[in-house]
Design a protein around this motif. Sequence first.
Motif, PDB file in Angstrom:
ATOM      1  N   LYS A 114       2.750   6.535  -4.050  1.00 21.07           N
ATOM      2  CA  LYS A 114       1.542   5.940  -4.627  1.00 21.07           C
ATOM      3  C   LYS A 114       1.293   6.457  -6.033  1.00 21.07           C
ATOM      4  N   ARG A 115       1.686   7.707  -6.277  1.00 18.35           N
ATOM      5  CA  ARG A 115       1.429   8.334  -7.576  1.00 18.35           C
ATOM      6  C   ARG A 115       2.516   8.063  -8.595  1.00 18.35           C
ATOM      7  N   PRO A 154       0.832  -1.211   0.000  1.00 15.97           N
ATOM      8  CA  PRO A 154       0.000   0.000   0.000  1.00 15.97           C
ATOM      9  C   PRO A 154       0.865   1.258   0.000  1.00 15.97           C
ATOM     10  N   PHE A 155       1.430   1.601  -1.155  1.00 14.68           N
ATOM     11  CA  PHE A 155       2.236   2.811  -1.249  1.00 14.68           C
ATOM     12  C   PHE A 155       1.387   4.020  -0.846  1.00 14.68           C
ATOM     13  N   THR A 156       2.016   4.964  -0.186  1.00 14.51           N
ATOM     14  CA  THR A 156       1.300   6.152   0.260  1.00 14.51           C
ATOM     15  C   THR A 156       2.010   7.411  -0.226  1.00 14.51           C
ATOM     16  N   GLY A 157       1.324   8.534  -0.136  1.00  8.39           N
ATOM     17  CA  GLY A 157       1.914   9.814  -0.502  1.00  8.39           C
ATOM     18  C   GLY A 157       2.341   9.854  -1.956  1.00  8.39           C
ATOM     19  N   SER A 158       3.505  10.479  -2.208  1.00  8.28           N
ATOM     20  CA  SER A 158       3.987  10.625  -3.581  1.00  8.28           C
ATOM     21  C   SER A 158       4.335   9.282  -4.204  1.00  8.28           C
ATOM     22  N   ASN A 162       2.573  -1.930  -6.373  1.00  6.18           N
ATOM     23  CA  ASN A 162       1.633  -0.915  -5.899  1.00  6.18           C
ATOM     24  C   ASN A 162       0.212  -1.484  -5.919  1.00  6.18           C
ATOM     25  N   ASP A 163      -0.379  -1.670  -4.736  1.00  7.50           N
ATOM     26  CA  ASP A 163      -1.682  -2.336  -4.681  1.00  7.50           C
ATOM     27  C   ASP A 163      -2.851  -1.421  -5.039  1.00  7.50           C
ATOM     28  N   SER A 164      -2.560  -0.154  -5.339  1.00  2.00           N
ATOM     29  CA  SER A 164      -3.638   0.752  -5.735  1.00  2.00           C
ATOM     30  C   SER A 164      -3.902   0.709  -7.239  1.00  2.00           C
TER      31      SER A 164
END
Length: 255
Positions: free
Chosen positions: A69-70, A63-67, A94-96
């Motif tokens: 994730k993008r 679950p990458f977060t913040g920058s 990246n699970d998103s």
Amino acid sequence: MAYGFDALSWCDLKQAYAEAKGAAARVAWLTSQSCGCDPGNLRVYDIMMFEEEENGVEFQYVPFTGSAKRIMAGSLMVGAPREGLLPYAQVGINDSMVTGRQNYTALHEIIHYHVDVPQGYKGESFSSLLNHGKYSPEEQFREARSNFGAAILHIPLQAMVASIKAHKDLREGFSSEFATSYGNSFTRVRNFLVMDLNIKWAYANRVVDDYRADPYSPIMEELIDKIIEEYPLDIAGVRLDGDHSVMMDFNDPFE
């Protein structure tokens, strides 16, 4: 540069594509020999399972977060070398992202593992960025090679042709067949037209763009017939069942 790697020349990209084809063939052959899979039924998860069981590669959906994730699609963390073997490694995905993009990322990192790690890039990480401009020229070549190799592994030639013949829509039927994203489907078909058939970039884009329509243009039909005649391909042996059916030449390319 059309492929987004501004530090690479067209000759660099052609070289990266040629090396990617060899790497993809090698990974697919090793997987089929290990799992005893029917060549017409090799899936992404077969390749991932082979890497886990035979090479100790661990896949984690993060679950990458913040920058991160993008901008990050995934990463490869390489452990200490093992005598006579590739090192243990961990692939973070990246699970998103949608499932198709996650599949592509897993294969992208597998190409890194089989090509770049044996060349001496041990103990470092490979980060699959969504923005290619963050890479050095050397890194851009490695990323381009892994991009090409992942697409070839995901959608091998025989299955690609069989699916084009069976599905008149690149966005729906074709992409669903391979559990991949529309973007990867578009890029794989276009890459083949440009790199293997030497069709001009602008024309190849137009032809593949036509394939989004139903029915697709006669130009695509003519190109597919040309491909089958030139290679030739046994597309009758490809089982299309909506579960990433693939067909490759599983003779050892290194014999």
